[in-house]
Design a protein around this motif. Sequence first.
Motif, short mmCIF file in Angstrom:
data_model
loop_
_atom_site.label_atom_id
_atom_site.label_comp_id
_atom_site.label_asym_id
_atom_site.label_seq_id
_atom_site.Cartn_x
_atom_site.Cartn_y
_atom_site.Cartn_z
N GLY A 158 0.84 -1.19 0.00
CA GLY A 158 0.00 0.00 0.00
C GLY A 158 0.87 1.24 0.00
O GLY A 158 2.08 1.16 0.24
N THR A 160 0.69 5.99 -0.43
CA THR A 160 -0.12 7.19 -0.55
C THR A 160 -0.59 7.38 -1.99
O THR A 160 0.16 7.12 -2.93
CB THR A 160 0.64 8.44 -0.08
OG1 THR A 160 -0.20 9.58 -0.22
CG2 THR A 160 1.91 8.65 -0.88
N LEU A 205 -9.49 5.84 6.31
CA LEU A 205 -9.63 4.85 7.37
C LEU A 205 -10.93 4.07 7.23
O LEU A 205 -11.06 2.96 7.76
CB LEU A 205 -9.57 5.50 8.75
CG LEU A 205 -8.19 5.97 9.24
CD1 LEU A 205 -8.24 6.28 10.72
CD2 LEU A 205 -7.11 4.92 8.96
N CYS A 210 -4.36 -0.85 2.59
CA CYS A 210 -3.25 -0.12 3.22
C CYS A 210 -2.90 1.18 2.52
O CYS A 210 -1.88 1.81 2.85
CB CYS A 210 -2.00 -1.02 3.25
SG CYS A 210 -2.23 -2.57 4.14
N ASP A 211 -3.71 1.61 1.54
CA ASP A 211 -3.44 2.87 0.87
C ASP A 211 -3.77 4.05 1.78
O ASP A 211 -4.64 3.96 2.65
CB ASP A 211 -4.22 2.98 -0.43
CG ASP A 211 -3.65 2.09 -1.53
OD1 ASP A 211 -2.49 1.63 -1.38
OD2 ASP A 211 -4.35 1.84 -2.52
N MET A 212 -3.09 5.16 1.55
CA MET A 212 -3.23 6.35 2.38
C MET A 212 -3.43 7.59 1.53
O MET A 212 -3.15 7.59 0.33
CB MET A 212 -1.98 6.52 3.25
CG MET A 212 -1.79 5.44 4.29
SD MET A 212 -0.08 5.34 4.88
CE MET A 212 0.72 4.48 3.52
N VAL A 254 -3.52 7.74 11.22
CA VAL A 254 -3.63 7.09 9.91
C VAL A 254 -2.50 6.08 9.72
O VAL A 254 -2.72 4.93 9.34
CB VAL A 254 -3.58 8.14 8.78
CG1 VAL A 254 -3.44 7.46 7.43
CG2 VAL A 254 -4.85 9.00 8.81
N GLU A 257 -3.01 2.92 12.02
CA GLU A 257 -4.05 1.99 11.57
C GLU A 257 -3.64 1.26 10.29
O GLU A 257 -3.83 0.04 10.15
CB GLU A 257 -5.37 2.72 11.35
CG GLU A 257 -6.47 1.85 10.77
CD GLU A 257 -6.78 0.60 11.60
OE1 GLU A 257 -7.18 -0.42 11.00
OE2 GLU A 257 -6.60 0.63 12.84
N LYS A 258 -3.05 1.98 9.36
CA LYS A 258 -2.62 1.35 8.11
C LYS A 258 -1.47 0.38 8.35
O LYS A 258 -1.37 -0.67 7.70
CB LYS A 258 -2.24 2.42 7.08
CG LYS A 258 -3.39 3.31 6.65
CD LYS A 258 -4.47 2.53 5.92
CE LYS A 258 -5.59 3.44 5.42
NZ LYS A 258 -6.56 2.76 4.55
N THR A 259 -0.62 0.70 9.31
CA THR A 259 0.47 -0.21 9.67
C THR A 259 -0.09 -1.48 10.29
O THR A 259 0.40 -2.59 10.04
CB THR A 259 1.45 0.47 10.64
OG1 THR A 259 2.01 1.63 10.02
CG2 THR A 259 2.56 -0.48 11.04
N ARG A 261 -2.89 -2.87 9.62
CA ARG A 261 -3.41 -3.68 8.52
C ARG A 261 -2.28 -4.32 7.71
O ARG A 261 -2.37 -5.48 7.31
CB ARG A 261 -4.27 -2.82 7.59
CG ARG A 261 -5.50 -2.22 8.26
CD ARG A 261 -6.29 -1.35 7.30
NE ARG A 261 -7.33 -0.59 7.98
CZ ARG A 261 -8.15 0.25 7.38
NH1 ARG A 261 -8.06 0.43 6.08
NH2 ARG A 261 -9.06 0.92 8.06
N ALA A 262 -1.21 -3.55 7.48
CA ALA A 262 -0.08 -4.08 6.71
C ALA A 262 0.58 -5.24 7.44
O ALA A 262 0.99 -6.24 6.82
CB ALA A 262 0.93 -2.98 6.43
#
Length: 356
Positions: A158, A160, A205, A210-212, A254, A257-259, A261-262
């Motif tokens: 994922g 940005t 979110l 995992c994209d931001m 952000v 949370e994405k970390t 999931r990753a």
Amino acid sequence: MSMGLTFLGIESSCDDTAAAVVREDGTILASVVAGQTDLHADFGGVVPEIAARAHAEKLDGCVEQALTEAGLSLADLDGIAVTAGPGLIGGVLAGVMLAKGLSAGTGLPLIGVNHLAGHALTPRLTDGIAYPYLMLLVSGGHCQFLQVAGPEDFTRLGGTIDDAPGEAFDKVAKLLGLPQPGGPEVEKAASRGDATRFRFPRPLLDRPGCDMSFSGLKTAVLRQRDELVAAQGGLHAQDRDDICAGFQTAVADVLAEKTRRALAVSAAPTLAVAGGVAANQTLRTALEVVAAEAGATFLAPPLRLCTDNAAMIAWAGIEAYLAGQRDGMDLTARPRWPLDQKSAPMLGAGKRGAKA
């Protein structure tokens, strides 16, 4: 006793001119970084033409200083590694041309290194960790999760879809009248602020994966600033500090949370973070908590190796050399160069092509 290969590294992808000498055993014999902050201070950001000229002026001096500090000559080296992209093309070209000249004059092997690979492999240099591991590369121009399985084996989980966090920090600093580079200034102001006063959005979110995205967050800061200015005729120091604190907390939420999931997707035993934004202590703390929750080891390089440097380029060059890579005089400078060649490219603003 042999310490293995010794490489010269050259880095000039943005606004730091750097040269380093590194050994295969992970010893950094010398690391020289010449910044350009003063040159760009009046412009609110890095001016590519000014950066390129400064690199051309400083590169040979940095190389000479690195060799002197290492107590070595060119004849003592086993190879030359240089950032060949991605980055501001004028600066990258200056470094590549110097490396080509040194290689042609000495007969030393030439290795073109992806700047992002330099960051991604830094934990191997500093801590000797084994493959695979999960890397969060978070800097002024890039933000992505990478499953690192080898010196040339990167899978993007994922990233940005617009601004990178470092870019957002710099733009927020500019909006609030803070000096550049903006990251440290926003962090300093945030330490004096109330993070609960302003509630900024946490983009993406509500979507899986995992994209931001950080562009909308920057716009929210702009609107909040304008509302305060309209209501009270200006921006007070406390307003600025509170905005910085709210913004930094939103970025940390952000990334955390994405970390999370990753890590669930990767199942890697180690979470490593690198890039200039990794120097932010609030973000580091948030990531440490997520790693602990997932039972993963958290690893962040020393601050001097988080920002752009040539030691990471020399190390990535050593790893690439050992994997069989060799480059010739046809090595080209590349403004964009995705690490993951298999995944569909992520588009930058204006659809200019592969951003990361």
